[in-house]
Design a protein around this motif. Structure first.
Motif, PDB file in Angstrom:
ATOM      1  N   TRP A 149       0.837  -1.176  -0.049  1.00  0.00           N
ATOM      2  CA  TRP A 149      -0.132  -0.042  -0.011  1.00  0.00           C
ATOM      3  C   TRP A 149       0.881   1.220   0.093  1.00  0.00           C
ATOM      4  N   GLN A 150       0.269   2.434  -0.249  1.00  0.00           N
ATOM      5  CA  GLN A 150       0.773   3.704  -0.114  1.00  0.00           C
ATOM      6  C   GLN A 150      -0.344   4.450   0.681  1.00  0.00           C
ATOM      7  N   TYR A 151       0.410   4.978   1.844  1.00  0.00           N
ATOM      8  CA  TYR A 151      -0.352   5.864   2.728  1.00  0.00           C
ATOM      9  C   TYR A 151       0.388   7.141   2.365  1.00  0.00           C
ATOM     10  N   ILE A 152      -0.215   8.357   2.369  1.00  0.00           N
ATOM     11  CA  ILE A 152       0.506   9.600   1.961  1.00  0.00           C
ATOM     12  C   ILE A 152      -0.315  10.618   2.791  1.00  0.00           C
ATOM     13  N   GLU A 153       0.460  10.834   3.957  1.00  0.00           N
ATOM     14  CA  GLU A 153      -0.328  11.719   5.016  1.00  0.00           C
ATOM     15  C   GLU A 153      -0.762  13.079   4.215  1.00  0.00           C
ATOM     16  N   ASP A 154       0.044  13.734   3.440  1.00  0.00           N
ATOM     17  CA  ASP A 154      -0.186  15.218   2.587  1.00  0.00           C
ATOM     18  C   ASP A 154      -0.005  14.916   1.288  1.00  0.00           C
ATOM     19  N   GLY A 155      -1.047  14.347   0.614  1.00  0.00           N
ATOM     20  CA  GLY A 155      -1.067  13.715  -0.628  1.00  0.00           C
ATOM     21  C   GLY A 155      -1.556  14.287  -1.679  1.00  0.00           C
ATOM     22  N   ALA A 156      -1.353  14.191  -2.966  1.00  0.00           N
ATOM     23  CA  ALA A 156      -1.962  14.993  -4.184  1.00  0.00           C
ATOM     24  C   ALA A 156      -2.552  13.730  -5.193  1.00  0.00           C
ATOM     25  N   LEU A 157      -3.480  14.257  -6.011  1.00  0.00           N
ATOM     26  CA  LEU A 157      -3.733  13.392  -7.026  1.00  0.00           C
ATOM     27  C   LEU A 157      -4.030  14.638  -8.108  1.00  0.00           C
ATOM     28  N   PHE A 158      -3.239  14.343  -9.350  1.00  0.00           N
ATOM     29  CA  PHE A 158      -3.497  15.154 -10.466  1.00  0.00           C
ATOM     30  C   PHE A 158      -4.253  14.466 -11.529  1.00  0.00           C
ATOM     31  N   ILE A 159      -5.538  14.930 -11.734  1.00  0.00           N
ATOM     32  CA  ILE A 159      -6.315  14.071 -12.698  1.00  0.00           C
ATOM     33  C   ILE A 159      -6.640  14.941 -14.022  1.00  0.00           C
ATOM     34  N   GLN A 160      -6.612  14.157 -15.374  1.00  0.00           N
ATOM     35  CA  GLN A 160      -6.514  14.541 -16.473  1.00  0.00           C
ATOM     36  C   GLN A 160      -7.575  14.039 -17.212  1.00  0.00           C
ATOM     37  N   ASP A 161      -8.773  14.495 -17.965  1.00  0.00           N
ATOM     38  CA  ASP A 161      -9.722  13.901 -18.663  1.00  0.00           C
ATOM     39  C   ASP A 161     -10.378  12.542 -17.869  1.00  0.00           C
ATOM     40  N   GLY A 162     -10.536  12.748 -16.661  1.00  0.00           N
ATOM     41  CA  GLY A 162     -10.933  11.641 -15.902  1.00  0.00           C
ATOM     42  C   GLY A 162     -10.182  10.347 -15.263  1.00  0.00           C
ATOM     43  N   ARG A 163      -8.667  10.627 -15.693  1.00  0.00           N
ATOM     44  CA  ARG A 163      -7.810   9.565 -15.243  1.00  0.00           C
ATOM     45  C   ARG A 163      -6.679  10.298 -14.360  1.00  0.00           C
TER      46      ARG A 163
END
Ligand code: GUN
Ligand code: ZN
Length: 442
Positions: free
Chosen positions: A30-44
């Motif tokens: 697993w990855q557990y990231i306390e201060d995390g980010a997702l960058f999403i483009q075109d729904g992916r």
């Protein structure tokens, strides 16, 4: 259908799985990231990582033009997967006092008969999907009724919400009320037409759905096998070994077969992309055969407790290598909440002297479910390229949970408290292909 937001940046605590953590909580899973980010483009998903790393990886223009969602203090996970649920049974969930076969006859079949009216199927599909989303569930393997229009209504509603869903007309041509019966021929004709209409359209896939062995003649089970083999990537769902009376009945109806699973195997109904609800009363040979053929099981703990069916042997089945997912089995189950399903799964395992770890439970609710449904090339975690379906959980939504959370000694302890004390009140938001489709206003 909502247009996809061009680019999005989402900040919060991230948890997702790359593999099954197994019985020993392998931390590489697993990855557990306390201060995390997702960058999403075109729904992916394009990037997933620590906030500062994701920002540094983005060109200034992408960063500045992206829509920003600040979920700091909350937990972001891939959308929950409910691997076995009956949408027409919402109207009978929580019905008193019967076990499987009587429950079907007394409550379930009459409820399903009301779906002869297409407008009932349309209204229930819309309500069901809106409630799934409010519970943080973005993918499910869904049983409709025997009526072809119950599939059309469901898939239309799922497509309108951009959801990745499995469904397929229920096949049953005996041992059920006359008004719910199809035939081997109409099962073939209706299913072929539905497959042509829906399989592979938008995010939808067709699942061949013989209800269970007792309600199909041998001729219809043969048709189900031919349907399953009739187009690439079709799925199959049914029920297996849930209740002792059901098991004895299958023995009487199919005297030539070695056991319950062997009935399905005989008609070509097991293998990759097939999933069976329950699988409680299985012997070691059946467990091995499930693992060797890549046939998955949906663990439905609340339903198994509610209907008094028995205890799913998660320990033996996972040790044997069977692919397992979690499922509500509403209306046998009494909640659409995956958090409540996880709590019941823990209790059922604990009653058999095996404590299901929080890491394994969160895996089952996300990537494990996607794998068991053979949809993990699309969903289940935040690796780049995956579809951006996610749920945002807020532990402070329930005062006792918030109180307990503050005393938690580790991340695992927090995750365990959340699955044992949480429910849909903790769902702060749900996103589908990036779009925010549910925001909890409570
Ligand atoms: N076995 C056959 N049909 C059903 C159903 O609708 N629910 C459950 N729990 N088991 C079944
Ligand atoms: Zn079921």
């Amino acid at each position: 259908m909502n247009p996809l937001p061009a680019a999005m940046l989402v900040r919060g605590t991230l948890l997702h799985f790359l593999a099954d953590p197994g019985a020993n909580d392998d931390a590489a899973a697993w990855q557990y990231i306390e201060d995390g980010a997702l960058f999403i483009q075109d729904g992916r998903i394009r990037h997933c990582g620590p906030w500062h790393d994701v920002l540094a990886a983005l060109p200034t223009l992408s960063r500045e033009s992206a829509r920003y969602f600040d979920y700091r203090g909350k937990l972001i996970l891939p959308g929950f997967v409910d691997a076995h649920v009956h949408y027409p049974q919402l109207r009978v969930m929580g019905s008193f006092g019967r076990q499987l076969l009587d429950w079907l006859e007394h409550y379930t079949f009459p409820a399903e008969a009301s779906f002869a009216d297409r407008s009932v199927a349309e209204k229930t599909s819309a309500f069901f999907l809106d409630r799934l989303i409010a519970h943080g569930t973005t993918t499910a393997s869904v049983f409709p009724t025997v009526h072809a229009h119950s599939v059309d209504a469901f898939f239309e509603a799922a497509q309108a919400r951009n959801l990745r869903m499995l469904c397929g007309k229920v096949l049953m041509d005996r041992h059920c009320p006359e008004n719910l019966r199809d035939t081997a021929q109409s099962a073939w004709d209706d299913s072929r037409a539905l497959i042509a209409r829906w399989h592979g359209k938008a995010r939808l896939r067709y699942s061949v759905t013989p209800r269970f062995a007792p309600t199909s003649t041998e001729a219809q089970l043969k048709v189900a096998g031919e349907l399953f083999a009739s187009a690439p990537d079709l799925h199959l769902q049914s029920h297996l070994s849930e209740n002792q009376r059901e098991l004895a009945w299958v023995g009487e109806l199919f005297p030539g077969r070695a056991n319950y699973l062997d009935v399905y195997a005989h008609f070509g109904l097991i293998g990759p992309r097939s999933i069976y609800g329950h699988g409680i009363h299985l012997d070691a040979g059946e467990r091995t055969r499930l693992a060797e053929t890549g046939t998955a099981l949906a663990f439905c703990p609340s339903s198994n407790l509610f209907l008094g069916s028995g205890f799913f042997n998660f320990h033996a089945l996972s040790q044997t290598g069977v692919s397992i997912s979690l499922a509500s089995d509403v209306g046998g189950g009494n909640s659409l909440s995956t958090l409540r399903t996880m709590a019941a799964a823990y209790q059922v395992s604990q009653a058999q002297h095996h404590a299901l770890s929080p890491w394994r439970a969160w895996y089952l609710a996300t990537l494990g479910g996607a794998r068991a449904l053979a949809l993990d090339q699309f969903i289940g975690n935040f690796t780049p390229g995956k579809e951006a379906d996610f749920v945002v959980l807020d532990a402070t939504a329930i005062p006792e949970l918030a109180f307990r959370w503050d005393f938690a000694e580790s991340v695992a302890d927090r995750l365990f408290a959340l699955m044992m004390l949480g429910d849909e009140r903790c769902v702060a938001a749900t996103h589908v292909l990036g779009n925010c489709v549910y925001l909890n206003k409570a």
